[in-house]
Enzyme design. Structure first.
Site, PDB file in Angstrom:
ATOM      1  N   ARG A  47       0.806  -1.464  -0.086  1.00 52.70           N
ATOM      2  CA  ARG A  47      -0.143   0.131  -0.125  1.00 52.70           C
ATOM      3  C   ARG A  47       0.971   1.367   0.023  1.00 52.70           C
ATOM      4  O   ARG A  47       2.008   1.444   0.354  1.00 52.70           O
ATOM      5  CB  ARG A  47      -1.013   0.039   1.015  1.00 52.70           C
ATOM      6  N   GLU A  53       0.259   9.892   8.771  1.00 51.53           N
ATOM      7  CA  GLU A  53       1.319   9.122   9.129  1.00 51.53           C
ATOM      8  C   GLU A  53       1.577   9.023  10.494  1.00 51.53           C
ATOM      9  O   GLU A  53       1.531  10.179  11.319  1.00 51.53           O
ATOM     10  CB  GLU A  53       2.579   9.614   8.416  1.00 51.53           C
ATOM     11  N   HIS A  54       1.936   7.856  10.850  1.00 54.35           N
ATOM     12  CA  HIS A  54       1.869   7.497  12.494  1.00 54.35           C
ATOM     13  C   HIS A  54       0.864   8.072  13.292  1.00 54.35           C
ATOM     14  O   HIS A  54       0.995   8.444  14.389  1.00 54.35           O
ATOM     15  CB  HIS A  54       3.307   8.074  12.936  1.00 54.35           C
ATOM     16  N   ASP A  56      -2.216   5.872  13.097  1.00 55.12           N
ATOM     17  CA  ASP A  56      -3.155   4.923  13.201  1.00 55.12           C
ATOM     18  C   ASP A  56      -2.764   4.152  14.959  1.00 55.12           C
ATOM     19  O   ASP A  56      -3.772   3.837  15.351  1.00 55.12           O
ATOM     20  CB  ASP A  56      -2.771   3.546  12.101  1.00 55.12           C
ATOM     21  N   GLY A 148       8.460   1.542   3.314  1.00 57.36           N
ATOM     22  CA  GLY A 148       7.530   2.124   3.515  1.00 57.36           C
ATOM     23  C   GLY A 148       5.990   1.782   2.659  1.00 57.36           C
ATOM     24  O   GLY A 148       5.023   2.488   2.742  1.00 57.36           O
ATOM     25  N   SER A 150       4.730  -1.460   2.981  1.00 55.10           N
ATOM     26  CA  SER A 150       4.050  -2.154   3.699  1.00 55.10           C
ATOM     27  C   SER A 150       4.318  -3.763   3.242  1.00 55.10           C
ATOM     28  O   SER A 150       3.199  -4.565   3.007  1.00 55.10           O
ATOM     29  CB  SER A 150       2.617  -1.981   3.721  1.00 55.10           C
ATOM     30  N   SER A 151       5.373  -4.115   2.682  1.00 51.70           N
ATOM     31  CA  SER A 151       5.992  -5.495   2.297  1.00 51.70           C
ATOM     32  C   SER A 151       5.654  -6.271   3.586  1.00 51.70           C
ATOM     33  O   SER A 151       5.221  -7.587   3.373  1.00 51.70           O
ATOM     34  CB  SER A 151       7.076  -5.746   1.702  1.00 51.70           C
ATOM     35  N   ASP A 202      -2.145  -0.966   7.716  1.00 56.58           N
ATOM     36  CA  ASP A 202      -1.232  -1.701   6.659  1.00 56.58           C
ATOM     37  C   ASP A 202      -2.083  -2.953   6.190  1.00 56.58           C
ATOM     38  O   ASP A 202      -2.500  -3.356   5.321  1.00 56.58           O
ATOM     39  CB  ASP A 202       0.365  -2.114   6.914  1.00 56.58           C
ATOM     40  N   ASN A 246      14.348  -1.259   7.900  1.00 58.03           N
ATOM     41  CA  ASN A 246      13.507  -2.227   8.337  1.00 58.03           C
ATOM     42  C   ASN A 246      13.455  -1.922   9.831  1.00 58.03           C
ATOM     43  O   ASN A 246      13.833  -1.823  10.530  1.00 58.03           O
ATOM     44  CB  ASN A 246      14.388  -3.851   8.469  1.00 58.03           C
TER      45      ASN A 246
HETATM   46  P1  ADP Z   1       7.831  -2.207   5.042  1.00 59.30           P
HETATM   47  O1  ADP Z   1       8.094  -0.930   4.660  1.00 59.30           O
HETATM   48  O2  ADP Z   1       8.084  -2.797   3.458  1.00 59.30           O
HETATM   49  O3  ADP Z   1       6.733  -2.743   5.554  1.00 59.30           O
HETATM   50  P2  ADP Z   1       9.393  -3.481   7.021  1.00 59.30           P
HETATM   51  O4  ADP Z   1      10.756  -3.274   7.482  1.00 59.30           O
HETATM   52  O5  ADP Z   1       8.178  -3.345   8.096  1.00 59.30           O
HETATM   53  O6  ADP Z   1       9.113  -2.790   5.648  1.00 59.30           O
HETATM   54  O7  ADP Z   1       9.367  -4.910   6.754  1.00 59.30           O
HETATM   55  C1  ADP Z   1      10.137  -5.381   5.625  1.00 59.30           C
HETATM   56  C2  ADP Z   1      10.681  -7.097   5.954  1.00 59.30           C
HETATM   57  O8  ADP Z   1       9.627  -7.876   5.269  1.00 59.30           O
HETATM   58  C3  ADP Z   1      11.885  -7.192   5.014  1.00 59.30           C
HETATM   59  O9  ADP Z   1      12.912  -7.158   5.805  1.00 59.30           O
HETATM   60  C4  ADP Z   1      11.842  -8.778   5.033  1.00 59.30           C
HETATM   61  O10 ADP Z   1      11.926  -9.681   6.223  1.00 59.30           O
HETATM   62  C5  ADP Z   1      10.348  -9.169   4.767  1.00 59.30           C
HETATM   63  N1  ADP Z   1       9.853  -8.922   3.490  1.00 59.30           N
HETATM   64  C6  ADP Z   1       9.616  -8.054   2.544  1.00 59.30           C
HETATM   65  N2  ADP Z   1       9.347  -8.576   1.086  1.00 59.30           N
HETATM   66  C7  ADP Z   1       9.782  -9.782   1.152  1.00 59.30           C
HETATM   67  C8  ADP Z   1       9.658 -10.753   0.296  1.00 59.30           C
HETATM   68  N3  ADP Z   1       9.617 -10.386  -1.207  1.00 59.30           N
HETATM   69  N4  ADP Z   1      10.286 -11.994   0.507  1.00 59.30           N
HETATM   70  C9  ADP Z   1      10.262 -12.297   1.789  1.00 59.30           C
HETATM   71  N5  ADP Z   1      10.172 -11.237   2.710  1.00 59.30           N
HETATM   72  C10 ADP Z   1       9.994 -10.243   2.521  1.00 59.30           C
HETATM   73  P1  NG1 Z   2       5.493   0.439   7.139  1.00 62.06           P
HETATM   74  O1  NG1 Z   2       6.568   1.742   6.966  1.00 62.06           O
HETATM   75  O2  NG1 Z   2       4.815  -0.097   5.982  1.00 62.06           O
HETATM   76  O3  NG1 Z   2       6.188  -0.611   7.858  1.00 62.06           O
HETATM   77  C1  NG1 Z   2       4.557   1.403   9.401  1.00 62.06           C
HETATM   78  C2  NG1 Z   2       3.138   0.638  10.310  1.00 62.06           C
HETATM   79  C3  NG1 Z   2       1.767   1.341  10.134  1.00 62.06           C
HETATM   80  C4  NG1 Z   2       1.908   2.938  10.301  1.00 62.06           C
HETATM   81  C5  NG1 Z   2       3.099   3.436   9.435  1.00 62.06           C
HETATM   82  C6  NG1 Z   2       3.302   5.056   9.526  1.00 62.06           C
HETATM   83  C7  NG1 Z   2       3.477  -1.677  10.491  1.00 62.06           C
HETATM   84  C8  NG1 Z   2       2.868  -2.998  10.055  1.00 62.06           C
HETATM   85  N1  NG1 Z   2       2.926  -0.773  10.013  1.00 62.06           N
HETATM   86  O4  NG1 Z   2       4.453   1.174   8.296  1.00 62.06           O
HETATM   87  O5  NG1 Z   2       0.792   0.709  11.100  1.00 62.06           O
HETATM   88  O6  NG1 Z   2       2.075   3.154  11.675  1.00 62.06           O
HETATM   89  O7  NG1 Z   2       4.365   3.023   9.687  1.00 62.06           O
HETATM   90  O8  NG1 Z   2       2.099   5.750   9.350  1.00 62.06           O
HETATM   91  O9  NG1 Z   2       4.167  -1.467  11.624  1.00 62.06           O
HETATM   92 MG    MG Z   3       6.112  -2.848   7.535  1.00 61.12          MG
END
Ligand code: ADP
Ligand code: NG1
Ligand code: MG
Length: 481
Positions: A47, A53-54, A56, A148, A150-151, A202, A246
């Site tokens: 998404r 931002e920040h 929820d 950012g 939301s993987s 997310d 991360n």
């Molecule tokens: P985001 O902002 O994308 O949510 P996070 O820091 O919250 O970032 O989480 C990212 C973590 O999710 C990565 O370090 C990895 O461990 C996991 N991840 C993301 N994409 C993949 C993928 N394609 N395959 C396996 N793990 C993944």
């Molecule tokens: P990202 O950056 O996608 O990991 C995080 C939080 C959201 C929200 C935003 C800031 C998780 C799963 N997601 O997103 O809930 O607080 O930061 O708006 O921690």
């Molecule tokens: Mg995340």
């Protein structure tokens, strides 16, 4: 007000998708690794948060849309007590065998720990007393990780779906529908196993999204997601600043969560708010003091006047905050906070800081609270403008203010993000801001459609990942047979 259909779609995979290069590669990878065919696929989108931002996790609504970039998992049940995970991107994510009877979440988090989050949430909720559920899973993601977008939640939601469907399959209950709101709540809680005290934005948008609309998502009094049509004649672009972050591997995110809760406690004490419980979120003190969001900023000075409590909207909270806190004070230390709250150090640590992985001694209460109330007000405004005038200049202004607030008050930006925002504005964006948690990752820009081609070409010189993002649909489960 339109709500999405109540249950997660479970459909036969369309031929076109089955034949696509990506699905073919994923299925082949699955077969070569496990010597068998996957039974179903799960697709969960990333998404982009347009604004909000920040907030929820302090209880205020947010305004995201789902992306076409997603996590796809090919899944089948196995008869062992093991979860076998493999990833098409083997360079970054090595294969792993997990003992399903002993799930651990050590720091720093590895990719498969995100899978464990959804798995654990589902098993604890639905499979109590059952033998461990063995799974074979092949993963492919197209969401830039730690950016950012939301993987992480796409991983968690996909693993929750994979687990629940596999469980249904194993127990011959495949027809049981998955209630969207129920599974969203479960995924929100489950992702916290990774260590972050996240809000629910997310997981909510990943599951509740509907193609063609952004969503205004509320958490209080209950989770709801309303479609909001974005204005015509503009495009939203996402661009990566080149730095990843991360969230679960650092203390930044949980420190912000703690600061907002400490600020709420401080305000509640100063306002003598009854009904507030230690640890409550910022929305509680605003609601309990009947201060409308629009007035929280400017009216904080009046907070000590009990006669005015019932007349202060959110937009004036900023002014109020100036009376509760000293706006010129850089930060508050623990001694100052415990003396106002009337608690001891142990209670402070236990209630507010137990999930913050690094020692922290000073807290920027005024700045974090001001960001949260103002940002919540901007989200309300953004929705109102989308639903009334559609004035894109106003929308852009709100996005710019949001970025400034993230940078200066919430301190969750990064010099590379600030620089990219400046590039975006100089190439014709009406508004541009960091999206997601920040400290790296992506920006989102609002661009007049006639300027989009030039914007895209120019931005691609500064950003490797740079694309237009239309609102995509939410999570889906595809049966392969
Ligand atoms: P985001 O902002 O994308 O949510 P996070 O820091 O919250 O970032 O989480 C990212 C973590 O999710 C990565 O370090 C990895 O461990 C996991 N991840 C993301 N994409 C993949 C993928 N394609 N395959 C396996 N793990 C993944
Ligand atoms: P990202 O950056 O996608 O990991 C995080 C939080 C959201 C929200 C935003 C800031 C998780 C799963 N997601 O997103 O809930 O607080 O930061 O708006 O921690
Ligand atoms: Mg995340």
């Amino acid at each position: 007000m339109s709500m999405p259909s109540d249950t997660v779609p479970v459909i036969y995979i369309p031929d076109e998708l089955r034949q696509s290069d990506r699905v073919q590669r994923l299925v082949k990878h699955f077969e070569s690794k496990f010597g068998d065919k996957p039974v179903f696929l799960v697709r969960v989108p990333g998404r982009v948060n347009i604004i909000g931002e920040h907030i929820d996790y302090v209880g205020y609504p947010v305004f995201p849309m789902a992306l076409k970039q997603d996590i796809v998992m090919a899944v089948s049940v196995n008869t062992s007590p093991h979860i076998e995970l493999t990833n098409l991107d083997a360079d970054n994510y090595s294969d792993v065998t997990i003992d399903a009877t002993n799930l651990e979440f050590p720091q720093p988090p590895q990719w498969y720990h995100y899978f464990q989050c959804g798995y654990k949430g589902v098993v604890e909720r639905y499979c109590n007393g059952q033998p461990p559920l063995g799974l074979n899973v092949a993963v492919h993601g197209s969401i830039p990780p730690s950016s950012g977008l939301s993987s992480s939640s796409a991983m968690v939601c996909a693993s929750a779906f994979a687990t629940i469907i596999a469980f249904h399959q194993k127990t011959n209950l495949l027809s049981i529908p998955i209630d969207k709101l129920e599974i969203t709540q479960l995924c929100i809680k489950s992702e916290r196993y990774i260590g972050t005290d996240s809000g629910g934005m997310d997981q909510a948008i990943a599951i509740l999204a509907e193609e063609g609309s952004a969503k205004y998502i509320e958490f209080i009094p209950e989770l709801t997601a309303v479609n909001v049509r974005l204005p015509e004649g503009v495009d939203f672009y996402i661009s990566h600043c080149g730095v990843s972050m991360n969230k679960a591997a650092t203390a930044y995110y949980n420190t912000r969560v703690a600061e907002t809760r400490l600020a709420a406690a401080y305000i509640a004490k100063k306002l003598n708010i009854s009904g507030y419980r230690l640890g409550d979120q910022l929305w509680v003190v605003q609601q309990a003091s009947a201060i409308p969001l629009a007035l929280m900023g400017d009216k904080l000075k009046e907070i000590f006047d009990p006669n005015k409590h019932s007349a202060i909207p959110l937009a004036l909270m900023g002014d109020k905050l100036k009376e509760i806190f000293d706006p010129n004070k850089h930060s508050y230390n623990k001694a100052e906070i415990v003396s106002v709250l009337g608690i001891d150090n142990d209670e402070l640590e236990r209630t507010f800081l137990s999930r913050v992985s690094e020692p922290i001694d000073t807290f920027r209460l005024y700045q974090r609270a001001l960001h949260a109330y103002d940002e919540a007000y901007r989200v309300q405004e953004f929705r109102r403008v989308c639903e009334t005038s559609g004035d894109v200049d106003r929308l852009g202004q709100l996005m710019n203010e949001s970025h400034d607030s993230c940078r200066d008050l919430y301190e969750c930006s990064h010099p590379k993000l600030d620089q990219l925002v400046q590039h975006a504005l100089s190439y014709g964006a009406i508004g541009s801001r960091l999206t997601g948690a920040g400290w790296g990752g992506c920006i989102v820009s609002l661009v007049p459609a006639d300027k989009s081609p030039a914007f895209e070409a120019n931005m691609s010189r500064h950003s490797k990942f740079n694309c237009k993002s239309g609102p995509s649909g939410g999570a889906l489960i595809y049966k392969l047979f």
